[in-house]
Design a protein around this motif. Structure first.
Motif, PDB file in Angstrom:
ATOM      1  N   LYS A   1       0.833  -1.206   0.000  1.00 11.20           N
ATOM      2  CA  LYS A   1       0.000   0.000   0.000  1.00 11.20           C
ATOM      3  C   LYS A   1       0.867   1.256   0.000  1.00 11.20           C
ATOM      4  O   LYS A   1       0.583   2.230  -0.717  1.00 11.20           O
ATOM      5  N   THR A   2       1.933   1.253   0.782  1.00 13.67           N
ATOM      6  CA  THR A   2       2.825   2.412   0.838  1.00 13.67           C
ATOM      7  C   THR A   2       3.454   2.681  -0.525  1.00 13.67           C
ATOM      8  O   THR A   2       3.527   3.831  -0.975  1.00 13.67           O
ATOM      9  N   GLN A   3       3.894   1.628  -1.197  1.00 13.65           N
ATOM     10  CA  GLN A   3       4.490   1.786  -2.523  1.00 13.65           C
ATOM     11  C   GLN A   3       3.473   2.307  -3.533  1.00 13.65           C
ATOM     12  O   GLN A   3       3.789   3.174  -4.363  1.00 13.65           O
ATOM     13  N   ARG A   4       2.255   1.788  -3.473  1.00 17.47           N
ATOM     14  CA  ARG A   4       1.223   2.249  -4.412  1.00 17.47           C
ATOM     15  C   ARG A   4       0.874   3.710  -4.164  1.00 17.47           C
ATOM     16  O   ARG A   4       0.670   4.473  -5.118  1.00 17.47           O
ATOM     17  N   GLU A   5       0.785   4.130  -2.924  1.00 19.57           N
ATOM     18  CA  GLU A   5       0.474   5.518  -2.633  1.00 19.57           C
ATOM     19  C   GLU A   5       1.564   6.447  -3.158  1.00 19.57           C
ATOM     20  O   GLU A   5       1.271   7.517  -3.703  1.00 19.57           O
ATOM     21  N   LYS A   6       2.818   6.054  -3.019  1.00 20.28           N
ATOM     22  CA  LYS A   6       3.917   6.856  -3.571  1.00 20.28           C
ATOM     23  C   LYS A   6       3.809   6.944  -5.091  1.00 20.28           C
ATOM     24  O   LYS A   6       4.023   8.016  -5.685  1.00 20.28           O
ATOM     25  N   LEU A   7       3.471   5.825  -5.719  1.00 23.50           N
ATOM     26  CA  LEU A   7       3.323   5.811  -7.181  1.00 23.50           C
ATOM     27  C   LEU A   7       2.178   6.708  -7.618  1.00 23.50           C
ATOM     28  O   LEU A   7       2.308   7.478  -8.586  1.00 23.50           O
ATOM     29  N   TRP A   8       1.036   6.647  -6.919  1.00 20.99           N
ATOM     30  CA  TRP A   8      -0.109   7.484  -7.272  1.00 20.99           C
ATOM     31  C   TRP A   8       0.222   8.964  -7.130  1.00 20.99           C
ATOM     32  O   TRP A   8      -0.173   9.783  -7.972  1.00 20.99           O
ATOM     33  N   VAL A   9       0.955   9.321  -6.089  1.00 13.20           N
ATOM     34  CA  VAL A   9       1.343  10.721  -5.891  1.00 13.20           C
ATOM     35  C   VAL A   9       2.249  11.179  -7.027  1.00 13.20           C
ATOM     36  O   VAL A   9       2.085  12.276  -7.575  1.00 13.20           O
ATOM     37  N   ALA A  10       3.205  10.335  -7.414  1.00 11.50           N
ATOM     38  CA  ALA A  10       4.126  10.690  -8.495  1.00 11.50           C
ATOM     39  C   ALA A  10       3.386  10.847  -9.819  1.00 11.50           C
ATOM     40  O   ALA A  10       3.622  11.801 -10.576  1.00 11.50           O
ATOM     41  N   VAL A  11       2.480   9.917 -10.110  1.00 10.76           N
ATOM     42  CA  VAL A  11       1.716   9.996 -11.354  1.00 10.76           C
ATOM     43  C   VAL A  11       0.817  11.232 -11.366  1.00 10.76           C
ATOM     44  O   VAL A  11       0.712  11.938 -12.382  1.00 10.76           O
ATOM     45  N   SER A  12       0.172  11.523 -10.252  1.00  9.34           N
ATOM     46  CA  SER A  12      -0.694  12.699 -10.164  1.00  9.34           C
ATOM     47  C   SER A  12       0.095  13.978 -10.397  1.00  9.34           C
ATOM     48  O   SER A  12      -0.341  14.880 -11.117  1.00  9.34           O
ATOM     49  N   ALA A  13       1.294  14.066  -9.789  1.00 10.45           N
ATOM     50  CA  ALA A  13       2.131  15.248  -9.981  1.00 10.45           C
ATOM     51  C   ALA A  13       2.558  15.391 -11.441  1.00 10.45           C
ATOM     52  O   ALA A  13       2.569  16.495 -12.002  1.00 10.45           O
ATOM     53  N   ALA A  14       2.882  14.261 -12.086  1.00 13.89           N
ATOM     54  CA  ALA A  14       3.277  14.295 -13.497  1.00 13.89           C
ATOM     55  C   ALA A  14       2.131  14.757 -14.386  1.00 13.89           C
ATOM     56  O   ALA A  14       2.314  15.565 -15.303  1.00 13.89           O
ATOM     57  N   VAL A  15       0.929  14.248 -14.112  1.00 18.78           N
ATOM     58  CA  VAL A  15      -0.240  14.639 -14.913  1.00 18.78           C
ATOM     59  C   VAL A  15      -0.529  16.132 -14.757  1.00 18.78           C
ATOM     60  O   VAL A  15      -0.795  16.834 -15.737  1.00 18.78           O
ATOM     61  N   VAL A  16      -0.458  16.627 -13.526  1.00 21.83           N
ATOM     62  CA  VAL A  16      -0.688  18.061 -13.293  1.00 21.83           C
ATOM     63  C   VAL A  16       0.356  18.884 -14.027  1.00 21.83           C
ATOM     64  O   VAL A  16       0.046  19.916 -14.640  1.00 21.83           O
ATOM     65  N   GLY A  17       1.616  18.442 -14.000  1.00 20.42           N
ATOM     66  CA  GLY A  17       2.664  19.164 -14.706  1.00 20.42           C
ATOM     67  C   GLY A  17       2.418  19.228 -16.210  1.00 20.42           C
ATOM     68  O   GLY A  17       2.596  20.271 -16.839  1.00 20.42           O
ATOM     69  N   VAL A  18       2.012  18.106 -16.798  1.00 19.34           N
ATOM     70  CA  VAL A  18       1.716  18.079 -18.226  1.00 19.34           C
ATOM     71  C   VAL A  18       0.562  19.009 -18.574  1.00 19.34           C
ATOM     72  O   VAL A  18       0.601  19.736 -19.567  1.00 19.34           O
ATOM     73  N   LEU A  19      -0.469  19.010 -17.739  1.00 10.96           N
ATOM     74  CA  LEU A  19      -1.618  19.900 -17.993  1.00 10.96           C
ATOM     75  C   LEU A  19      -1.225  21.360 -17.928  1.00 10.96           C
ATOM     76  O   LEU A  19      -1.670  22.187 -18.727  1.00 10.96           O
ATOM     77  N   VAL A  20      -0.369  21.705 -16.974  1.00 14.01           N
ATOM     78  CA  VAL A  20       0.097  23.085 -16.847  1.00 14.01           C
ATOM     79  C   VAL A  20       0.878  23.488 -18.092  1.00 14.01           C
ATOM     80  O   VAL A  20       0.711  24.584 -18.634  1.00 14.01           O
TER      81      VAL A  20
END
Length: 217
Positions: free
Chosen positions: A194-213
């Motif tokens: 669960k800890t690893q998945r949460e880190k992955l989700w945070v990283a992916v979310s940050a990447a998606v926000v960056g691309v949108l910006v």
């Protein structure tokens, strides 16, 4: 016609170029209809184009915001569900250990030891179903497998259904102790995943926000 009035109005249109300011005068003839030459209306066209461009940006911004909010809500739902499952795992391990201790040291009857686990917030409902099945005439072994065999998580169901509710006290408590240890180990593994998945989700979310910006800019 002698009744028709003609007037000339000088419209001065300014435009800025890279090398400096160049001013040109455009003479627009105003007839009685009041229509203005298209050359004099290029400032209005620019304003309309600017407004249209702003509208496109706002639509993109709104769509991006909705995507980010939707993705965030989905991640939060997954995280909440995983945390609930982990709490249930910990409670099940504690409940099995409690049943073992009640039988080994307090000499509680087995049905009573199981019934005392009904108050647990995350897994008490399962023990209540077992007690209901016992009241309906099922054997403890059959009732237990009927309830916990449908728990959903295959690994968890396998551990719980491996408990043998038959035999002497030593065999029963030994099986309960082993099942509790397996549940503790499964909890440890699931917590790390669960800890690893949460880190992955945070990283992916940050990447998606960056691309949108970047797209919006």
């Amino acid at each position: 016609s002698s009744c028709q009035l003609r007037c000339c109005a000088a419209c001065y249109c300014s435009r800025t170029e890279q090398g400096g300011t160049d001013t040109q005068a455009v003479v627009c003839e105003l007839v009685g209809t009041g229509r203005i030459s298209p050359l004099c209306d290029h400032h209005g066209a620019k304003r309309r184009a600017a407004i249209s461009g702003d509208g496109v940006v706002m639509v993109k911004l709104l769509g991006s915001t909705l995507l980010c909010v939707g993705g965030t809500m989905l991640c939060l739902q997954r995280i909440t569900a995983e945390r609930r499952n982990l709490r249930m795992l910990r409670e099940l391990a504690a409940a099995i250990e409690s049943i073992e201790m009640m039988i080994r040291w307090q000499k509680f009857p087995l049905p009573r030891a199981i019934a005392l686990q009904k108050e647990r917030p995350f897994c008490g409902e399962k023990f209540e179903c077992v007690c209901s099945a016992l009241k309906s005439g099922d054997t403890l072994h059959g009732a237990w497998k009927k309830v916990f065999g449908q728990i959903g998580a295959p690994e968890l169901a396998e551990i719980l259904c491996s408990i043998e509710w038959r035999g002497d006290e030593e065999r029963l408590t030994g099986g309960l102790h082993y099942a509790a240890q397996q549940l503790r180990e499964l909890t440890r593994v699931k917590t790390a995943e669960k800890t690893q998945r949460e880190k992955l989700w945070v990283a992916v979310s940050a990447a998606v926000v960056g691309v949108l910006v970047i797209i919006l800019l």
